[in-house]
Design a protein around this motif. Structure first.
Motif, PDB file in Angstrom:
ATOM      1  N   SER A 241       0.848  -1.199   0.000  1.00  0.00           N
ATOM      2  CA  SER A 241       0.000   0.000   0.000  1.00  0.00           C
ATOM      3  C   SER A 241       0.883   1.248   0.000  1.00  0.00           C
ATOM      4  CB  SER A 241      -0.928  -0.007   1.213  1.00  0.00           C
ATOM      5  OG  SER A 241      -0.168   0.038   2.398  1.00  0.00           O
ATOM      6  N   ARG A 242       0.272   2.372  -0.400  1.00  0.00           N
ATOM      7  CA  ARG A 242       1.013   3.632  -0.524  1.00  0.00           C
ATOM      8  C   ARG A 242       1.705   4.015   0.779  1.00  0.00           C
ATOM      9  NH1 ARG A 242      -1.765   9.035  -3.033  1.00  0.00           N
ATOM     10  NH2 ARG A 242      -0.104  10.504  -2.588  1.00  0.00           N
ATOM     11  N   ASP A 243       1.013   3.850   1.917  1.00  0.00           N
ATOM     12  CA  ASP A 243       1.617   4.281   3.186  1.00  0.00           C
ATOM     13  C   ASP A 243       2.788   3.384   3.600  1.00  0.00           C
ATOM     14  OD1 ASP A 243      -0.143   2.244   3.713  1.00  0.00           O
ATOM     15  OD2 ASP A 243      -1.296   3.314   5.241  1.00  0.00           O
ATOM     16  N   GLN A 244       2.795   2.146   3.091  1.00  0.00           N
ATOM     17  CA  GLN A 244       3.956   1.280   3.379  1.00  0.00           C
ATOM     18  C   GLN A 244       5.215   1.820   2.699  1.00  0.00           C
ATOM     19  OE1 GLN A 244       2.070  -2.487   2.200  1.00  0.00           O
ATOM     20  NE2 GLN A 244       2.399  -3.219   4.285  1.00  0.00           N
ATOM     21  N   LEU A 245       5.023   2.570   1.620  1.00  0.00           N
ATOM     22  CA  LEU A 245       6.192   3.199   0.971  1.00  0.00           C
ATOM     23  C   LEU A 245       6.784   4.275   1.881  1.00  0.00           C
ATOM     24  CD1 LEU A 245       4.913   3.708  -2.709  1.00  0.00           C
ATOM     25  CD2 LEU A 245       6.204   1.775  -1.784  1.00  0.00           C
ATOM     26  N   TYR A 246       5.893   5.052   2.522  1.00  0.00           N
ATOM     27  CA  TYR A 246       6.369   6.170   3.350  1.00  0.00           C
ATOM     28  C   TYR A 246       7.215   5.683   4.537  1.00  0.00           C
ATOM     29  CZ  TYR A 246       2.732   8.944   0.902  1.00  0.00           C
ATOM     30  OH  TYR A 246       1.948   9.569  -0.032  1.00  0.00           O
ATOM     31  N   ILE A 247       6.900   4.481   5.046  1.00  0.00           N
ATOM     32  CA  ILE A 247       7.624   4.006   6.247  1.00  0.00           C
ATOM     33  C   ILE A 247       8.691   2.965   5.906  1.00  0.00           C
ATOM     34  CG2 ILE A 247       5.787   4.577   7.899  1.00  0.00           C
ATOM     35  CD1 ILE A 247       4.842   1.666   7.728  1.00  0.00           C
ATOM     36  N   ALA A 248       9.055   2.907   4.617  1.00  0.00           N
ATOM     37  CA  ALA A 248      10.123   1.985   4.210  1.00  0.00           C
ATOM     38  C   ALA A 248      11.464   2.466   4.766  1.00  0.00           C
ATOM     39  CB  ALA A 248      10.190   1.921   2.693  1.00  0.00           C
ATOM     40  N   ASP A 249      12.370   1.517   5.002  1.00  0.00           N
ATOM     41  CA  ASP A 249      13.750   1.902   5.357  1.00  0.00           C
ATOM     42  C   ASP A 249      14.461   2.425   4.110  1.00  0.00           C
ATOM     43  OD1 ASP A 249      13.296   0.958   7.932  1.00  0.00           O
ATOM     44  OD2 ASP A 249      13.910  -1.075   7.388  1.00  0.00           O
ATOM     45  N   GLU A 250      14.140   1.800   2.976  1.00  0.00           N
ATOM     46  CA  GLU A 250      14.726   2.219   1.690  1.00  0.00           C
ATOM     47  C   GLU A 250      13.706   1.950   0.585  1.00  0.00           C
ATOM     48  OE1 GLU A 250      18.564   0.481   0.678  1.00  0.00           O
ATOM     49  OE2 GLU A 250      18.904  -0.024   2.768  1.00  0.00           O
ATOM     50  N   LEU A 251      13.773   2.765  -0.453  1.00  0.00           N
ATOM     51  CA  LEU A 251      13.011   2.504  -1.681  1.00  0.00           C
ATOM     52  C   LEU A 251      13.978   2.609  -2.842  1.00  0.00           C
ATOM     53  CD1 LEU A 251       9.811   4.801  -1.476  1.00  0.00           C
ATOM     54  CD2 LEU A 251       9.937   2.343  -1.043  1.00  0.00           C
ATOM     55  N   PHE A 252      13.837   1.719  -3.815  1.00  0.00           N
ATOM     56  CA  PHE A 252      14.607   1.944  -5.040  1.00  0.00           C
ATOM     57  C   PHE A 252      13.840   1.448  -6.265  1.00  0.00           C
ATOM     58  CE2 PHE A 252      16.323  -2.047  -3.256  1.00  0.00           C
ATOM     59  CZ  PHE A 252      16.385  -2.904  -4.338  1.00  0.00           C
ATOM     60  N   VAL A 253      14.149   2.042  -7.410  1.00  0.00           N
ATOM     61  CA  VAL A 253      13.518   1.655  -8.667  1.00  0.00           C
ATOM     62  C   VAL A 253      14.552   0.938  -9.519  1.00  0.00           C
ATOM     63  CG1 VAL A 253      11.995   3.656  -8.595  1.00  0.00           C
ATOM     64  CG2 VAL A 253      14.078   3.785  -9.958  1.00  0.00           C
ATOM     65  N   CYS A 254      14.068   0.134 -10.472  1.00  0.00           N
ATOM     66  CA  CYS A 254      15.010  -0.580 -11.335  1.00  0.00           C
ATOM     67  C   CYS A 254      14.418  -0.790 -12.717  1.00  0.00           C
ATOM     68  CB  CYS A 254      15.373  -1.918 -10.720  1.00  0.00           C
ATOM     69  SG  CYS A 254      14.051  -3.115 -10.801  1.00  0.00           S
ATOM     70  N   GLY A 255      15.276  -0.724 -13.701  1.00  0.00           N
ATOM     71  CA  GLY A 255      14.868  -0.988 -15.078  1.00  0.00           C
ATOM     72  C   GLY A 255      16.105  -0.969 -15.955  1.00  0.00           C
ATOM     73  N   THR A 256      15.945  -1.414 -17.176  1.00  0.00           N
ATOM     74  CA  THR A 256      17.091  -1.470 -18.097  1.00  0.00           C
ATOM     75  C   THR A 256      17.698  -0.083 -18.286  1.00  0.00           C
ATOM     76  OG1 THR A 256      16.195  -3.381 -19.219  1.00  0.00           O
ATOM     77  CG2 THR A 256      17.737  -2.020 -20.471  1.00  0.00           C
ATOM     78  N   ALA A 257      16.853   0.908 -18.554  1.00  0.00           N
ATOM     79  CA  ALA A 257      17.383   2.257 -18.774  1.00  0.00           C
ATOM     80  C   ALA A 257      17.854   2.859 -17.449  1.00  0.00           C
ATOM     81  CB  ALA A 257      16.326   3.141 -19.423  1.00  0.00           C
ATOM     82  N   ALA A 258      17.010   2.797 -16.426  1.00  0.00           N
ATOM     83  CA  ALA A 258      17.298   3.457 -15.138  1.00  0.00           C
ATOM     84  C   ALA A 258      18.361   2.722 -14.329  1.00  0.00           C
ATOM     85  CB  ALA A 258      16.017   3.572 -14.320  1.00  0.00           C
ATOM     86  N   GLU A 259      18.547   1.444 -14.560  1.00  0.00           N
ATOM     87  CA  GLU A 259      19.391   0.556 -13.750  1.00  0.00           C
ATOM     88  C   GLU A 259      18.851   0.553 -12.311  1.00  0.00           C
ATOM     89  OE1 GLU A 259      22.885   2.616 -15.483  1.00  0.00           O
ATOM     90  OE2 GLU A 259      23.497   0.593 -16.099  1.00  0.00           O
ATOM     91  N   ILE A 260      19.656   0.876 -11.291  1.00  0.00           N
ATOM     92  CA  ILE A 260      19.128   0.828  -9.918  1.00  0.00           C
ATOM     93  C   ILE A 260      19.323   2.187  -9.264  1.00  0.00           C
ATOM     94  CG2 ILE A 260      19.473  -0.217  -7.628  1.00  0.00           C
ATOM     95  CD1 ILE A 260      20.364  -2.724  -9.546  1.00  0.00           C
ATOM     96  N   ILE A 261      18.218   2.813  -8.887  1.00  0.00           N
ATOM     97  CA  ILE A 261      18.264   4.178  -8.356  1.00  0.00           C
ATOM     98  C   ILE A 261      17.393   4.280  -7.119  1.00  0.00           C
ATOM     99  CG2 ILE A 261      17.655   6.591  -8.879  1.00  0.00           C
ATOM    100  CD1 ILE A 261      18.958   6.291 -11.432  1.00  0.00           C
TER     101      ILE A 261
END
Ligand code: PMP
Length: 307
Positions: A241-261
């Motif tokens: 859920s959206r609020d679980q994102l707010y209380i994460a220790d870390e968030l990161f996105v990944c994709g071929t173009a973006a790699e890991i950010i």
């Protein structure tokens, strides 16, 4: 400035890229009757190497099949070879690779069976998609006002070009608002993915990624789940859920173009310590080592262009 490869593979042969054009009335341009793939070739000690080529071309063929193309004119092996030939002809050490399958013929109707599929493959130089600073420090993102596709509306397992209208709406809105990327929720309100990336949450040492029908089955996502398992980091796929994102220790996105950010701030809320966290850093490092020929899985995942 983007530097394109000198040659583009079109309908079975390499031609000069300036000549790889399609007409203004092309049905694919007007109705989104096309699907693409995004692949990277990395510089290694043994020359350029394509990352997980077979998996990308399997997904490419699946995208065409999901869209409804009946007679895809090449096999997966032939298309893998075409990618290798296009990268070799570019003489680039590293690049982004863009295969596209599209309906040929003028835009007079919406029945796909009236058109024949054609395939092209282009390459261009690509550095760090969201910039050097983003790679080190992380980005600011927001939850988009746009919803990710319902799978029965757009068939989310295909990288069909029409799907990306949704991504363009969300990305443009987020950038105009001053963010670097958008996180999208699925039609049920659970966290889905970003405009061109999958998403990971780190909480209490666990690496968690959304399990929802609305996501693209990302190859980087799969690579990260595998590399985390290799490093003994516990992984879970589950609804988020959206609020679980707010209380994460870390968030990161990944994709071929973006790699890991890393995402350092979401909806004006600082995430974790407000910078790239230790798990994202570990994953980013191992991913980069693997993609550049220095990891335990490099031989399994890389296709060396000059082999
Ligand atoms: N989701 C979407 C919507 C994408 O466009 C991409 C990029 N292909 C991804 C996720 C990540 O997929 P991959 O890791 O295979 O590039």
């Amino acid at each position: 400035m983007t530097i394109e490869g000198k040659f583009t593979w079109m309908d079975g042969e390499l031609i000069e890229s300036e000549k790889a054009t399609i007409p203004f009335l092309s049905s694919a341009l007007h109705y989104g009757s096309a699907a693409f793939e995004g692949i990277r070739a990395y510089a290694t000690d043994k020359g350029p190497a394509v990352f997980r080529l077979k998996e990308h071309m399997d997904r490419f063929i699946n995208s065409g099949h999901i869209l409804g193309f009946r007679d895809i004119p090449y096999t997966c092996d032939e298309l893998c070879q075409a990618v290798v030939d296009t990268v070799a002809a570019s003489k680039m050490e590293s690049c982004y690779i863009r295969p596209l399958i599209f309906s040929d013929g003028s835009a007079y109707g919406l029945n796909l069976d009236a058109y024949k599929p054609r395939i092209g493959i282009a390459v261009w130089e690509m550095g760090i998609y969201l910039g050097e600073e983003a790679l080190k420090a992380g980005i600011r993102a927001n939850v988009s006002s746009f919803t990710r596709h319902h799978p029965n509306v757009m068939l989310t397992k295909a990288k069909s070009t029409g799907n990306y209208t949704n991504s363009i709406l969300a990305k443009t809105e987020s950038v105009r608002l001053g963010f670097e990327e958008a996180i999208m929720l699925d039609p049920q309100g659970y966290v889905s993915e970003c405009t061109g990336e999958n998403l990971f949450v780190v909480r209490n040492g666990q690496v968690i990624t959304p399990f929802t029908a609305s996501i693209l089955e990302g190859i980087t996502r799969d690579s990260i789940l595998t590399l985390c398992n290799d490093m003994g980091i516990e992984t879970v796929e589950k609804p988020i859920s959206r609020d679980q994102l707010y209380i994460a220790d870390e968030l990161f996105v990944c994709g071929t173009a973006a790699e890991i950010i890393a995402i350092r701030e979401l909806d004006f809320r600082t995430i974790g310590a407000g910078k790239m966290g230790p798990v994202a850093a570990k994953v980013q490092k191992l991913f980069h080592e693997t993609a550049t020929g220095k990891g335990a899985r490099s031989d399994e995942w890389l296709t060396y262009v000059n082999a």
